[in-house]
Design a protein around this motif. Structure first.
Motif, mmCIF file in Angstrom:
data_model
loop_
_atom_site.group_PDB
_atom_site.id
_atom_site.type_symbol
_atom_site.label_atom_id
_atom_site.label_comp_id
_atom_site.label_asym_id
_atom_site.label_seq_id
_atom_site.Cartn_x
_atom_site.Cartn_y
_atom_site.Cartn_z
ATOM 1 N N VAL A 161 2.611 3.621 -5.590
ATOM 2 C CA VAL A 161 3.363 4.130 -4.435
ATOM 3 C C VAL A 161 4.643 3.288 -4.325
ATOM 4 C CG1 VAL A 161 3.330 4.212 -1.899
ATOM 5 C CG2 VAL A 161 1.390 5.106 -3.214
ATOM 6 N N HIS A 162 4.511 2.013 -4.711
ATOM 7 C CA HIS A 162 5.671 1.122 -4.862
ATOM 8 C C HIS A 162 5.763 0.702 -6.330
ATOM 9 C CE1 HIS A 162 4.782 0.343 -0.430
ATOM 10 N NE2 HIS A 162 5.873 1.084 -0.493
ATOM 11 N N GLY A 163 6.893 1.031 -6.967
ATOM 12 C CA GLY A 163 6.983 0.941 -8.422
ATOM 13 C C GLY A 163 6.996 -0.456 -8.994
ATOM 14 N N ARG B 97 11.610 -1.130 -9.091
ATOM 15 C CA ARG B 97 11.842 -1.434 -7.678
ATOM 16 C C ARG B 97 10.761 -0.812 -6.813
ATOM 17 N NH1 ARG B 97 17.419 0.425 -8.252
ATOM 18 N NH2 ARG B 97 16.945 1.940 -6.609
ATOM 19 N N ARG B 98 10.713 -1.270 -5.562
ATOM 20 C CA ARG B 98 9.727 -0.756 -4.598
ATOM 21 C C ARG B 98 9.866 0.766 -4.445
ATOM 22 N NH1 ARG B 98 6.483 -2.701 -0.640
ATOM 23 N NH2 ARG B 98 6.697 -1.977 1.494
ATOM 24 N N PHE B 99 11.097 1.228 -4.409
ATOM 25 C CA PHE B 99 11.337 2.676 -4.328
ATOM 26 C C PHE B 99 12.714 2.965 -4.885
ATOM 27 C CE2 PHE B 99 12.252 0.781 -0.151
ATOM 28 C CZ PHE B 99 13.561 1.182 0.069
ATOM 29 N N MET C 150 8.152 5.408 -0.245
ATOM 30 C CA MET C 150 7.209 6.529 -0.255
ATOM 31 C C MET C 150 6.051 6.335 0.724
ATOM 32 S SD MET C 150 5.206 8.094 -3.509
ATOM 33 C CE MET C 150 6.488 9.130 -4.142
ATOM 34 N N ASN C 151 5.692 5.094 0.995
ATOM 35 C CA ASN C 151 4.536 4.871 1.872
ATOM 36 C C ASN C 151 4.873 5.030 3.355
ATOM 37 O OD1 ASN C 151 1.793 4.605 1.688
ATOM 38 N ND2 ASN C 151 1.785 2.364 1.851
ATOM 39 N N ARG C 152 6.037 5.603 3.622
ATOM 40 C CA ARG C 152 6.386 5.996 4.993
ATOM 41 C C ARG C 152 6.609 7.510 5.060
ATOM 42 N NH1 ARG C 152 4.860 1.790 4.567
ATOM 43 N NH2 ARG C 152 5.735 -0.225 5.203
ATOM 44 N N LEU C 153 6.132 8.227 4.041
ATOM 45 C CA LEU C 153 6.486 9.645 3.925
ATOM 46 C C LEU C 153 5.296 10.584 3.997
ATOM 47 C CD1 LEU C 153 9.199 9.462 1.100
ATOM 48 C CD2 LEU C 153 9.545 9.787 3.553
ATOM 49 N N ALA D 146 1.663 -7.487 -2.679
ATOM 50 C CA ALA D 146 2.583 -7.813 -1.579
ATOM 51 C C ALA D 146 3.811 -8.575 -2.086
ATOM 52 C CB ALA D 146 1.849 -8.639 -0.532
ATOM 53 N N ILE D 147 4.888 -8.460 -1.316
ATOM 54 C CA ILE D 147 6.157 -9.091 -1.701
ATOM 55 C C ILE D 147 6.059 -10.616 -1.576
ATOM 56 C CG2 ILE D 147 8.603 -9.277 -1.101
ATOM 57 C CD1 ILE D 147 8.323 -6.327 0.019
ATOM 58 N N ARG D 148 5.434 -11.070 -0.503
ATOM 59 C CA ARG D 148 5.383 -12.522 -0.248
ATOM 60 C C ARG D 148 4.083 -13.146 -0.743
ATOM 61 N NH1 ARG D 148 8.630 -14.538 4.879
ATOM 62 N NH2 ARG D 148 10.201 -12.907 4.925
ATOM 63 N N PHE E 290 -8.155 3.085 2.153
ATOM 64 C CA PHE E 290 -7.597 1.757 2.431
ATOM 65 C C PHE E 290 -6.326 1.537 1.633
ATOM 66 C CE2 PHE E 290 -12.102 1.780 2.901
ATOM 67 C CZ PHE E 290 -12.312 1.134 4.116
ATOM 68 N N THR E 291 -5.389 0.808 2.214
ATOM 69 C CA THR E 291 -4.331 0.189 1.437
ATOM 70 C C THR E 291 -4.893 -1.155 1.000
ATOM 71 O OG1 THR E 291 -2.694 1.124 2.957
ATOM 72 C CG2 THR E 291 -1.931 -0.587 1.424
ATOM 73 N N VAL E 292 -4.949 -1.396 -0.289
ATOM 74 C CA VAL E 292 -5.588 -2.621 -0.772
ATOM 75 C C VAL E 292 -4.524 -3.512 -1.426
ATOM 76 C CG1 VAL E 292 -7.491 -3.572 -2.114
ATOM 77 C CG2 VAL E 292 -7.648 -1.227 -1.248
ATOM 78 N N GLU E 293 -4.304 -4.672 -0.841
ATOM 79 C CA GLU E 293 -3.308 -5.628 -1.352
ATOM 80 C C GLU E 293 -4.026 -6.637 -2.238
ATOM 81 O OE1 GLU E 293 -0.115 -5.355 -0.772
ATOM 82 O OE2 GLU E 293 -0.047 -3.967 0.932
ATOM 83 N N LEU E 294 -3.746 -6.576 -3.523
ATOM 84 C CA LEU E 294 -4.548 -7.345 -4.487
ATOM 85 C C LEU E 294 -3.904 -8.654 -4.911
ATOM 86 C CD1 LEU E 294 -5.841 -4.412 -6.726
ATOM 87 C CD2 LEU E 294 -7.175 -5.827 -5.143
ATOM 88 N N GLN F 229 11.952 1.535 10.683
ATOM 89 C CA GLN F 229 10.713 1.235 9.946
ATOM 90 C C GLN F 229 10.162 -0.151 10.294
ATOM 91 O OE1 GLN F 229 10.843 2.112 5.773
ATOM 92 N NE2 GLN F 229 11.189 4.280 6.172
ATOM 93 N N ARG F 230 8.894 -0.351 9.921
ATOM 94 C CA ARG F 230 8.210 -1.594 10.254
ATOM 95 C C ARG F 230 8.842 -2.775 9.514
ATOM 96 N NH1 ARG F 230 2.264 -1.703 8.344
ATOM 97 N NH2 ARG F 230 3.213 -2.318 6.383
ATOM 98 N N ALA F 231 9.268 -3.769 10.280
ATOM 99 C CA ALA F 231 9.834 -4.976 9.683
ATOM 100 C C ALA F 231 8.841 -6.130 9.738
ATOM 101 C CB ALA F 231 11.109 -5.376 10.411
HETATM 102 O O1 LIG Z 1 4.558 -7.160 1.052
HETATM 103 C C1 LIG Z 1 5.080 -6.279 1.715
HETATM 104 O O2 LIG Z 1 5.977 -6.536 2.554
HETATM 105 C C2 LIG Z 1 4.667 -4.834 1.562
HETATM 106 C C3 LIG Z 1 3.449 -4.606 0.722
HETATM 107 C C4 LIG Z 1 3.066 -3.152 0.908
HETATM 108 O O3 LIG Z 1 3.578 -2.309 0.209
HETATM 109 N N1 LIG Z 1 2.256 -2.888 1.930
HETATM 110 C C5 LIG Z 1 2.004 -1.548 2.362
HETATM 111 C C6 LIG Z 1 1.015 -1.583 3.493
HETATM 112 C C7 LIG Z 1 0.674 -0.189 3.956
HETATM 113 C C8 LIG Z 1 -0.231 -0.165 5.178
HETATM 114 O O4 LIG Z 1 0.164 -0.744 6.205
HETATM 115 O O5 LIG Z 1 -1.313 0.437 5.090
HETATM 116 C C9 LIG Z 1 3.303 -0.924 2.828
HETATM 117 O O6 LIG Z 1 4.109 -1.625 3.448
HETATM 118 O O7 LIG Z 1 3.491 0.258 2.578
#
Ligand SMILES: O=C(O)CCC(=O)N[C@@H](CCC(=O)O)C(=O)O
Ligand SMILES: [Zn+2]
Length: 347
Positions: free
Chosen positions: A63-65, A106-108, A113-116, A163-165, A222-226, A330-332
């Motif tokens: 979903v994020h490249g 890149r992420r997109f 896409m994960n806001r769409l 995740a980015i961080r 679930f969104t799974v952050e690995l 969008q969510r910051a």
């Molecule tokens: O590390 C980050 O800032 C973003 C990592 C990421 O792509 N997280 C998802 C979480 C989706 C959710 O809240 O279920 C996203 O931001 O799309």
């Protein structure tokens, strides 16, 4: 197999990347045990065993490249299925969601896409390839879940990310808003088997892919952050081994082998604040290298938006996904607070 078909199945990820915004065609082949592999589009592979069980499983990545570890995991599982080295007993849909963003690393490309999802792709009078792809992915998930008749089917969707961080809790999952339905012990246990002991509970609807599957199809999703975002080839695959092993078992075994539920082994956090960037002039009040799950105290300044201060509202309020550069609206930043596992309504 003809040449195109062998190109598709010889290296599904590469063929997907070569057709980055989609492929208007259909391929299918059968494995020696009767399992049918059907390609509905680039990045969209349906695996259907000869005998159907009551489970429908969606596993998505990219979903994020630039989140490459999940892509490597899906690539390897898919190629092992094609090579008949990985058995599959439940209907499974693999999605490599945004191949064009993989290609640019890149992420997109144009839009996250994960806001769409949940129809957000069609709002605001904007059109771009990511919106078109998100709309198609929704249709593929719908077609997959609704293909088999029957009301008692068990639906799952694991949307794999990194995740980015850095993160003080390396692996964590977002449990999308369930609209009051109870949380599931077997899902917390499956996540734990994936190495994910930390779960964040969303308190409202979102436009993420996992929420779409929860809300529209009653899936356990679930969104799974690995782990952390790294380029291809730089992921420490040992760190992802538990997740890959568990996903392989999930599709190959009637039920995952899970231990008894012990609340002490799960770290649950409830959403405190979702802070959306509303102004160009948005700043986080901490450095870029401050990790996810860093805790702030009530009254600490977290950010300013258009000059207005945004404070932590609780002691031990942990920051997640801080990103001052997101698009307006969008969510910051997400903040969460720990809650006792015992306080959850669990079935
Ligand atoms: O590390 C980050 O800032 C973003 C990592 C990421 O792509 N997280 C998802 C979480 C989706 C959710 O809240 O279920 C996203 O931001 O799309
Ligand atoms: Zn992501």
């Amino acid at each position: 197999m003809n040449t195109t078909q062998s190109t598709v199945f010889n290296d599904f990820l590469q063929w997907t990347r070569d057709n980055e915004w989609g492929y208007n065609g259909h391929f299918e082949t059968n494995l020696s045990d009767g399992t049918q592999l059907t390609v509905w589009d680039s990045g969209v592979l349906v695996v259907e065993p000869a005998k159907t069980t009551d489970k429908d499983i969606v596993i998505s990545c990219a979903v994020h490249g630039n989140e490459t570890a999940p892509i490597e995991i899906c690539r390897d599982i898919i190629q092992d299925i094609i090579a008949e080295k990985q058995s599959v007993i439940h209907r499974t849909l693999f999605l490599i969601a945004n191949p064009a963003s993989i290609n640019v690393g890149r992420r997109f490309v144009e839009e996250n896409m994960n806001r769409l999802f949940s129809g957000a792709h069609s709002e605001g009078g904007i059109s771009n390839p990511e919106r078109e792809r998100a709309a198609k992915l929704e249709q593929y998930v719908k077609r997959f879940y609704q293909y088999v008749e029957g009301t008692n089917r068990r639906r799952y969707h694991y949307d794999l990310h990194t995740a980015i961080r850095d993160s003080k809790r390396e692996k964590f999952a977002v449990y999308p808003f369930t609209h009051g339905k109870p949380y599931k012990k077997d899902q917390l246990l499956f996540l734990l088997a994936c190495g994910v002991d930390t779960v964040l509970l969303n308190k409202a609807a979102t436009t993420t892919f996992s929420y779409f599957s929860v809300n529209e199809f009653g899936a356990d999703a679930f969104t799974v952050e690995l782990g952390k975002v790294r380029p291809f080839g730089e992921n420490n695959r040992d760190s992802f081994a538990a997740a890959e092993r568990s996903l392989r078992q999930l599709i190959a075994q009637p039920e995952p082998q899970l231990p008894n539920f012990d609340p002490q082994q799960h770290f649950i956090f409830a959403e405190a604040q979702t802070i959306n960037r509303m102004n160009q002039d948005f700043e986080l009040n901490f450095a870029d290298d401050v990790a996810n799950f860093t805790a702030f105290e009530k009254g600490d300044l977290l950010a300013t938006d258009g000059g207005e201060p945004i404070y932590a509202q609780h002691d031990a309020e942990h920051i997640i996904f801080p990103n001052a550069k997101v698009a307006l609206g969008q969510r910051a930043l997400l903040t969460v607070v720990r809650v006792p596992t015992e306080s959850l309504e669990l079935v």
